[in-house]
Design a protein around this motif. Structure first.
Motif, PDB file in Angstrom:
ATOM      1  N   LEU A 153       0.934  -1.393   0.113  1.00  0.00           N
ATOM      2  CA  LEU A 153       0.062   0.024  -0.006  1.00  0.00           C
ATOM      3  C   LEU A 153       0.836   1.318  -0.029  1.00  0.00           C
ATOM      4  O   LEU A 153       0.496   2.199  -0.426  1.00  0.00           O
ATOM      5  CB  LEU A 153      -0.912   0.158   0.973  1.00  0.00           C
ATOM      6  CG  LEU A 153      -2.057  -1.108   1.129  1.00  0.00           C
ATOM      7  CD1 LEU A 153      -2.931  -1.069   2.282  1.00  0.00           C
ATOM      8  CD2 LEU A 153      -3.025  -0.751   0.189  1.00  0.00           C
ATOM      9  N   ALA A 154       2.145   1.113   0.691  1.00  0.00           N
ATOM     10  CA  ALA A 154       2.957   2.347   0.525  1.00  0.00           C
ATOM     11  C   ALA A 154       3.180   2.747  -1.031  1.00  0.00           C
ATOM     12  O   ALA A 154       3.413   1.738  -1.864  1.00  0.00           O
ATOM     13  CB  ALA A 154       4.244   2.195   1.341  1.00  0.00           C
ATOM     14  N   PRO A 155       3.553   4.024  -1.228  1.00  0.00           N
ATOM     15  CA  PRO A 155       4.011   4.454  -2.296  1.00  0.00           C
ATOM     16  C   PRO A 155       5.452   3.656  -3.006  1.00  0.00           C
ATOM     17  O   PRO A 155       6.048   3.377  -2.104  1.00  0.00           O
ATOM     18  CB  PRO A 155       4.273   5.958  -2.435  1.00  0.00           C
ATOM     19  CG  PRO A 155       3.395   6.222  -1.086  1.00  0.00           C
ATOM     20  CD  PRO A 155       3.525   5.265  -0.222  1.00  0.00           C
ATOM     21  N   ARG A 184       9.018   2.468  -0.778  1.00  0.00           N
ATOM     22  CA  ARG A 184       9.359   1.014   0.123  1.00  0.00           C
ATOM     23  C   ARG A 184      10.763   0.673  -0.063  1.00  0.00           C
ATOM     24  O   ARG A 184      11.092  -0.107   1.221  1.00  0.00           O
ATOM     25  CB  ARG A 184       8.810  -0.110  -1.325  1.00  0.00           C
ATOM     26  CG  ARG A 184       7.321   0.054  -1.557  1.00  0.00           C
ATOM     27  CD  ARG A 184       6.826  -0.905  -2.603  1.00  0.00           C
ATOM     28  NE  ARG A 184       5.481  -0.532  -2.874  1.00  0.00           N
ATOM     29  CZ  ARG A 184       4.757  -0.685  -3.942  1.00  0.00           C
ATOM     30  NH1 ARG A 184       5.384  -0.868  -4.921  1.00  0.00           N
ATOM     31  NH2 ARG A 184       3.501  -0.230  -4.200  1.00  0.00           N
ATOM     32  N   GLN A 207      -7.011  -5.600  -2.332  1.00  0.00           N
ATOM     33  CA  GLN A 207      -5.693  -4.876  -2.788  1.00  0.00           C
ATOM     34  C   GLN A 207      -5.863  -3.261  -3.010  1.00  0.00           C
ATOM     35  O   GLN A 207      -4.905  -2.874  -3.023  1.00  0.00           O
ATOM     36  CB  GLN A 207      -5.161  -5.703  -4.022  1.00  0.00           C
ATOM     37  CG  GLN A 207      -4.666  -6.820  -3.726  1.00  0.00           C
ATOM     38  CD  GLN A 207      -3.890  -7.500  -5.133  1.00  0.00           C
ATOM     39  OE1 GLN A 207      -4.560  -7.479  -6.295  1.00  0.00           O
ATOM     40  NE2 GLN A 207      -2.766  -7.576  -5.238  1.00  0.00           N
ATOM     41  N   THR A 209      -7.391  -0.136  -1.602  1.00  0.00           N
ATOM     42  CA  THR A 209      -7.961   0.402  -0.732  1.00  0.00           C
ATOM     43  C   THR A 209      -7.764   2.042  -0.621  1.00  0.00           C
ATOM     44  O   THR A 209      -7.012   2.564  -1.724  1.00  0.00           O
ATOM     45  CB  THR A 209      -7.265   0.098   0.822  1.00  0.00           C
ATOM     46  OG1 THR A 209      -5.974   0.753   0.667  1.00  0.00           O
ATOM     47  CG2 THR A 209      -6.858  -1.251   0.756  1.00  0.00           C
ATOM     48  N   SER A 242      -5.530   3.756   0.357  1.00  0.00           N
ATOM     49  CA  SER A 242      -4.134   4.357   0.308  1.00  0.00           C
ATOM     50  C   SER A 242      -3.674   4.315  -1.168  1.00  0.00           C
ATOM     51  O   SER A 242      -2.698   5.080  -1.158  1.00  0.00           O
ATOM     52  CB  SER A 242      -3.393   2.991   1.208  1.00  0.00           C
ATOM     53  OG  SER A 242      -3.797   3.090   2.522  1.00  0.00           O
ATOM     54  N   ASN A 243      -4.233   3.373  -1.720  1.00  0.00           N
ATOM     55  CA  ASN A 243      -3.587   3.378  -3.223  1.00  0.00           C
ATOM     56  C   ASN A 243      -4.535   3.644  -4.315  1.00  0.00           C
ATOM     57  O   ASN A 243      -4.322   3.446  -5.436  1.00  0.00           O
ATOM     58  CB  ASN A 243      -2.989   2.000  -3.380  1.00  0.00           C
ATOM     59  CG  ASN A 243      -3.682   0.906  -3.248  1.00  0.00           C
ATOM     60  OD1 ASN A 243      -4.955   1.018  -2.703  1.00  0.00           O
ATOM     61  ND2 ASN A 243      -3.316  -0.345  -3.560  1.00  0.00           N
ATOM     62  N   ARG A 252      -3.319   6.214  -6.769  1.00  0.00           N
ATOM     63  CA  ARG A 252      -2.012   5.657  -7.239  1.00  0.00           C
ATOM     64  C   ARG A 252      -2.773   4.837  -8.654  1.00  0.00           C
ATOM     65  O   ARG A 252      -2.322   4.948  -9.739  1.00  0.00           O
ATOM     66  CB  ARG A 252      -1.104   4.800  -6.636  1.00  0.00           C
ATOM     67  CG  ARG A 252       0.351   4.604  -7.300  1.00  0.00           C
ATOM     68  CD  ARG A 252       0.889   3.741  -6.426  1.00  0.00           C
ATOM     69  NE  ARG A 252       0.656   3.949  -4.874  1.00  0.00           N
ATOM     70  CZ  ARG A 252       0.723   2.951  -3.921  1.00  0.00           C
ATOM     71  NH1 ARG A 252       1.159   1.640  -4.476  1.00  0.00           N
ATOM     72  NH2 ARG A 252       0.457   3.100  -2.748  1.00  0.00           N
TER      73      ARG A 252
END
Lengths: 475, 475
Positions: free
Chosen positions: A70-72, A76, B371, B373, B375-376, B379
């Motif tokens: 989920l992190a950009p 990472r 996958q 959410t 959060s992304n 993106r």
């Protein structure tokens, strides 16, 4: 133990347990919240690794893996460095392939080898098989000889085979042992695996001859022979069996674990259901992505790769669309005479495309789940024939009435009815016969059916309407 | 035991084992052969039930269920009567819902009740919940009071909830017991369940406080307290949790079994992975059927029902196709001037439809597997924007060159390029935003996305090309 403890045991992602933490880590669907992910990333970026680790430490390995996903993308590598001590093999095993690549690149070979050592063979293989050959060699060199041999052997099996999925650590006992003997053996040998659900009983040549659930061992007196408790009927998995086939066996026979045998029938490993669950989910979800031409459909795949695979699919479809357009070109005389045909033809081809997609989806799923076999193929074709006829006549009649009311042209309406029926039947038969034919040719029907089927429904949709209009000289 | 026995243990569906039988029952993909099914059906039709039973007796329950599914619909009732004694609960639990209905109708309530009695609660519920209310009541009356109470309670939970999936027979022990105490309890109580993979440790109020894998019990000396072996971190399933959510938990945390708790946190049942495997497979495969408008996509569903559900979908799509066709109608003047537009517009709308389907499939899968959410999300939208732009420019340029070579009309070619880019971006954004929006509105994106997305790509495809042609007066 206090009352509070009793009422709030540790529950993964349940909101009751989380409510006590200042920053809830999970939302009510058990996914990490955006705020939580952002907070961890912010701490890492601010150089506050201790704070980040404190937040991440209570998480389950599967959630740590999610955090990285989920992190950009650009966060990472720093995240991996900051959380290195929390990155165990379980976390990596749960991680998306592409994200794991990024994380592993932030670690050195020795760190990766240390991670691989603590894993079951299958999980270690899953991590190592995706690395470059050079990185692979470096990691293998850093492993201790036993682990290296086990992993190298697993890598010698074909990709996506049982040999790569299986783990070598299992409990196998001779058939003449008693239940008590088995219990003593398990208690006294410290280096045996602790994670197993069934015990395999083998003969002198290490052929598995029966399987015994642990619950049966526990429910049986010590002096009973294990051979009297075990189940002789068992599902044995050849080491080179494809993982999709393995998954179908697990599903069909509701297995928890299964013995893997080499070509000589000797027990060489076991596959457990927790590894299969991922495969079932993946294989079942793959069809929709394949049928849509979306490749792996992996949202973590690097962008250029995604663009390439999707564009190739669109290119092929563009070629077939030009074929369909050329049908229109042939009959442009009819459109010049009656421009209404250009609107109606898109309805005929569109309805055919939708009807064919329904049939195709059903056929592809039935093939993938082994429900459609030579025993019921003709029945299936017959079903689709009747469905197509019903749809063609029903919807065709409806459209014909609408067409007549709008254009007041009985010739045009009759041609539309005929074209709708023809294309509906064409769509139904193409939707079932093309996947079946591709399967016979050993081509994955999920990947290739759509192109053929939509070409057929587009071309036939245009051809039927414009051809009939030309034939009967409607104007 | 002879050598032959050692080399050919009973292997489900492996060809080595089958080669020795005159009539091989399975093909090399472990499906019943057509010859085998035909032979059994022929024996039954010839009144030779003994012969049929002899053939079917060696089969695994899952294969007996397959036999009924593969047999022609009109042969199922006679087959059920002939094979009644082989029809145990395991067979029925494995059977397709529609086929099971046909089989149960051939049996009387007492026979069904006898079958239900020997099943775990979850399997009995699976069978009974699909029956008519009246048949249900009749079967429940025939059950003994304990079974009836258990099944009635299960039926009181919502459909597709953990309460319907769980079984009540489980092993729960107090936290102060030792491993030895647990072993003695298991050996001495004959009426405990024999099929379990984990033991639940509960406090005085019957709240689960830990889980203990059987392998840990087996590997631990008798005098150690069970509380010291158990894992305190556990995934507890609320009894009203939706089965899809349960399946996601099992997958995420690689569970074999999980405790089910009521609203007061008390242990009321357990769910095991073998029940979940079916759900994972079903839920993952459902999306493709839903997106294609194929309903359940069950090939055993009665024909009129299938026709109805598919026709409703096609009707909705027909309405949207008429909307798209009306866009063409508005610009019929442009087509009259330049009939080539009628061919090119189908290419623009078709490419958009294909590109949107790719994006939509990826989005629907990413949503279903948790996958995607908050959060992304951005993106993901950004990714699809770049993919759409790349496809639009790349494929648009290609088509423009082709168009110029074929029609030698630079104005037309430029308009085609613009329309391709516009519709590609429209497709990419619709493919990701519409499923996301529907998910936010709590509407299943797999079921409803396609209609909206194809309407958008069709209308915009026609509108962009014909509108630009009108605007710039191409002729």
């Amino acid at each position: 133990m206090s009352d509070t403890d009793l009422e709030a045991p540790e529950i993964h992602g349940a909101s009751t347990a989380d409510a006590e933490i200042a920053e809830p880590s999970h939302d009510n669907e058990n996914r990490l919240t955006r705020d939580f992910v952002d907070t961890v990333v912010d701490h890492v970026e601010a150089g506050d690794a201790d704070e980040a680790r404190a937040l991440v430490r209570p998480l389950h390995p599967a959630d740590v893996a999610d955090l990285f996903e989920l992190a950009p993308a650009d966060a990472r590598a720093p995240l991996a460095s900051a959380l290195a001590e929390l990155l165990d093999g379980d976390v990596l095993a749960e991680m998306n392939d592409w994200v794991r690549d990024e994380v592993l690149r932030a670690l050195d070979a020795r760190q990766v080898a240390a991670l691989a050592t603590e894993l079951d063979t299958d999980d270690a293989v899953a991590i190592i098989e995706d690395m470059d050959l050079e990185d692979q060699r470096e990691v293998l060199r850093a492993l201790d000889p036993d682990d290296r041999a086990a992993i190298e052997e697993a890598l010698s099996y074909p990709e996506e085979s049982a040999g790569r999925l299986m783990q070598r650590d299992l409990i196998a006992v001779p058939e003449h042992w008693t239940v008590g003997g088995v219990l003593d053996y398990l208690r006294r040998n410290e280096d045996l695996t602790t994670d197993f659900w069934e015990i395999y009983v083998v003969d002198h040549a290490h052929h598995p001859i029966g399987t015994c659930k642990l619950s049966w061992v526990l429910r049986t007196p010590r002096d009973v022979a294990i051979a009297d408790v075990m189940q002789r009927e068992q599902t044995l998995i050849p080491v080179d069996m494809d993982q999709e086939e393995v998954a179908l066996r697990f599903q069909k026979y509701a297995l928890i674990s299964a013995a893997v045998i080499d070509s000589a029938g000797r027990l060489v490993g076991m596959v457990t259901v927790d590894d299969i669950v991922h495969i079932i989910q993946q294989e079942a979800g793959e069809d929709i992505l394949a049928m849509s031409g979306a490749g792996d459909g992996d949202i973590n795949e690097p962008l250029p790769r995604t663009i390439r695979s999707r564009m190739i699919w669109l290119l092929i479809n563009l070629a077939t669309a030009m074929l369909a357009a050329s049908v229109i070109g042939v009959f442009s005389g009819a459109i010049e005479k009656l421009v209404a045909l250009s609107a109606l033809m898109t309805i005929v081809s569109g309805m055919g495309g939708n009807a064919a997609t329904q049939t195709m989806a059903v056929t592809v799923r039935a093939l993938a789940t082994n429900q459609l076999t030579s025993s019921n193929t003709w029945r299936m074709i017959g079903r689709e024939w009747w469905i197509a006829l019903a749809n063609g006549v029903g919807l065709g009649a409806l459209m014909t009435i609408g067409c007549q009311l709008y254009y007041h042209d009985i010739g045009l309406s009759m041609i539309l009815l005929a074209a709708m029926i023809i294309n509906s039947i064409n769509a139904g038969l193409a939707g079932v016969l093309i996947p079946l034919g591709l399967e016979k040719l050993k081509v994955d029907p999920a990947v290739t059916s759509t192109v053929f089927v939509t070409t057929m429904t587009d071309c036939m949709g245009f051809f039927a309407l414009l051809g009939l209009a030309t034939l009967f000289n409607v104007q």
